[in-house]
Scaffold this active site. Structure first.
Site, PDB file in Angstrom:
ATOM      1  N   HIS A 123     -15.925  -4.433 -39.457  1.00 34.04           N
ATOM      2  CA  HIS A 123     -17.081  -3.566 -39.231  1.00 34.04           C
ATOM      3  C   HIS A 123     -16.727  -2.545 -38.151  1.00 34.04           C
ATOM      4  O   HIS A 123     -15.865  -2.794 -37.295  1.00 34.04           O
ATOM      5  CB  HIS A 123     -18.285  -4.381 -38.786  1.00 34.04           C
TER       6      HIS A 123
ATOM      7  N   GLU B  78     -18.269  -1.589 -35.446  1.00 29.46           N
ATOM      8  CA  GLU B  78     -18.445  -2.056 -34.072  1.00 29.46           C
ATOM      9  C   GLU B  78     -17.304  -2.987 -33.653  1.00 29.46           C
ATOM     10  O   GLU B  78     -16.788  -2.891 -32.534  1.00 29.46           O
ATOM     11  CB  GLU B  78     -19.780  -2.792 -33.909  1.00 29.46           C
TER      12      GLU B  78
ATOM     13  N   CYS C 274     -25.111  -5.695 -37.128  1.00 30.25           N
ATOM     14  CA  CYS C 274     -25.384  -6.950 -37.832  1.00 30.25           C
ATOM     15  C   CYS C 274     -25.211  -8.104 -36.846  1.00 30.25           C
ATOM     16  O   CYS C 274     -24.721  -7.915 -35.724  1.00 30.25           O
ATOM     17  CB  CYS C 274     -24.427  -7.102 -39.018  1.00 30.25           C
TER      18      CYS C 274
ATOM     19  N   CYS D 219     -21.598  -8.436 -35.411  1.00 30.99           N
ATOM     20  CA  CYS D 219     -21.274  -7.400 -34.433  1.00 30.99           C
ATOM     21  C   CYS D 219     -22.055  -7.603 -33.140  1.00 30.99           C
ATOM     22  O   CYS D 219     -21.509  -7.439 -32.046  1.00 30.99           O
ATOM     23  CB  CYS D 219     -21.545  -6.018 -35.018  1.00 30.99           C
TER      24      CYS D 219
END
Length: 156
Positions: free
Chosen positions: A53, A55, A83, A86
């Site tokens: 992801h 992040e 999410c 993260c």
């Protein structure tokens, strides 16, 4: 740069990533003292890595640059609300502020449903859709936590 300028840069990363077909529309920046020390875009499908992801990748880069797993003096700018994975990484680093451009509710109509994961995590363990079972430990093996503690004490 201003907070808004950093956010626009994170959103531009997300837009460029989506337009390139490289990955999902997410971008993130880790900023320390007004300087970008980490950036990332979603690379889940490009790398077949569900943890890639934006992040997470921005945090990895920032931690490498800082030579530390702690980023307490940093903030993160994410194009979308982080999410649970993260957000957990953000907590582990000690980052105290997250700015995001689009909420999980705004992302949901496009097939991004981290809200469902947030709901699952909030349930008691027995009610979650992922079954969690603790197995008894083989007592012939040393306790890894004790070994870690002893190792840390030796380094002091």
């Amino acid at each position: 740069m201003t907070e808004q300028a950093f956010m626009q840069k994170a959103i531009k990363l997300a837009c460029d990533n989506a337009a390139s077909g490289h990955g999902s529309p997410y971008g993130a920046l880790v900023v320390k003292n007004g300087q970008i020390i980490g950036s990332g875009v979603n690379e889940v499908t490009a790398t077949n890595d569900p943890t890639a992801h934006a992040e997470i990748l921005a945090i990895r880069e920032a931690c490498q640059r800082e030579n530390s797993v702690k980023l307490e003096d940093c903030v993160i700018y994410a194009s979308g609300e982080p999410c649970p994975m993260c957000l957990t990484a953000i907590y582990y680093t000690g980052i105290k502020t997250v700015y995001y451009g689009y909420s999980k509710e705004e992302a949901q109509p496009f097939g991004f449903n981290s809200g469902a994961i947030y709901e699952q995590i909030a349930l008691p363990m027995q009610q979650r859709s992922v079954v969690m079972k603790k197995l008894e430990n083989d007592q012939s093996q040393p306790n890894p936590f004790v070994l870690w503690q002893q190792s840390e004490e030796q380094q002091d």
